[in-house]
Design an enzyme around this catalytic site. Structure first.
Site, PDB file in Angstrom:
ATOM      1  N   ILE A  68      51.333  -3.149  58.798  1.00  0.00           N
ATOM      2  CA  ILE A  68      50.638  -4.031  59.746  1.00  0.00           C
ATOM      3  C   ILE A  68      51.716  -4.968  60.301  1.00  0.00           C
ATOM      4  CG2 ILE A  68      49.781  -5.229  57.678  1.00  0.00           C
ATOM      5  CD1 ILE A  68      47.644  -6.529  59.284  1.00  0.00           C
ATOM      6  N   SER A  69      51.810  -5.044  61.624  1.00  0.00           N
ATOM      7  CA  SER A  69      52.903  -5.789  62.261  1.00  0.00           C
ATOM      8  C   SER A  69      52.838  -7.283  61.942  1.00  0.00           C
ATOM      9  CB  SER A  69      52.835  -5.623  63.784  1.00  0.00           C
ATOM     10  OG  SER A  69      52.746  -4.273  64.135  1.00  0.00           O
TER      11      SER A  69
END
Ligand code: SAH
Length: 222
Positions: A68-69
């Site tokens: 997840i960025s």
């Protein structure tokens, strides 16, 4: 800061407030983008073992070897799309669904494609928890885009390709925007913003980034 937002709503509120302050300091001032990020609890998208880092400025591991960025990257990509509430947006790389949820707060409809079924199922249940009703998911190879739903106003890719997939360029309308990381799988990539004009695409390089690779084909197992 170590926090467990699921345990205490006040902790979550403070952690989100700090996140918004960090985004502002890194130049993300747009009140709609900040409002959308403020309204989506990132801890809902983070696996149990990383809950303490839900609001830290880093990418976190999720299932299927993906990530997840980091929040600032999500903010930067969202801002670069210049979203309106009339936009239909194509997203490649649903992952946890965090970026999807923020897009859904800002546009009319999000079409999101992910090659791992496991990730799509988990993301869908989060969208239900958050009552997001303007997202359509698909388990498939996103490099082909979604021709049946094209053209899109905006396209975002959250995995890095060595070259921009041709199919995606064909599926954005005139005046539309494509935001994606471009570059080698094991090195630094450029976050690019491509704006479709009558003569082709206007290119702008936004930042150096590191994303997981965009892999052609549907995932075999998961
Ligand atoms: N935006 C996500 C980040 C996901 S990481 C989030 O906020 O959590 C990038 C995702 O792209 C991974 O889940 C990976 O499986 C997916 N991906 C890689 N290649 C793909 C392809 N060809 N088609 C669809 N999804 C792909």
């Amino acid at each position: 800061m170590a926090i467990t937002p699921n345990d205490d709503p006040e902790d979550r509120r403070v952690a989100i407030a700090e996140l918004i302050l960090r985004l502002r300091r890194s130049g993300i001032m747009d009140k709609h983008v900040l409002g959308a990020i403020e309204s989506v609890p990132r801890d809902v998208f983070v696996p149990p073992e990383s809950q303490d880092h839900s609001y830290s400025e880093r990418a976190l591991a999720i299932d299927c070897g993906q990530t997840i960025s980091a929040p600032v990257i999500v903010g930067m990509m969202t801002l670069a799309l210049d979203l309106s509430d009339r936009d239909r947006v194509l997203e490649i790389g649903t992952g946890s669904g965090y970026q999807t949820a923020i897009l859904a707060r800002l546009c009319r409809w999000v079409y999101t494609i992910e090659r791992f079924r496991t990730l799509v199922l988990a993301a869908e249940s989060r969208f239900q928890t958050l009552r997001l009703a303007n997202v359509t998911t698909l388990v498939d190879d996103g490099t082909k885009g979604w021709p049946e739903e094209a053209p899109f106003d905006k396209i975002i890719v959250t995995a890095a390709a060595e070259e921009v997939p041709e199919a995606l360029l064909k599926q954005v309308r005139l005046g539309g925007i494509v935001v994606l990381p471009v570059g080698p799988q094991d090195g630094v990539q450029k976050l690019m913003r491509l704006t479709r004009t009558v003569d082709g695409f206007l290119e702008k390089s936004l930042a150096d980034v590191r994303f997981v690779p965009l892999i052609p084909g549907k995932a075999a197992q998961l």
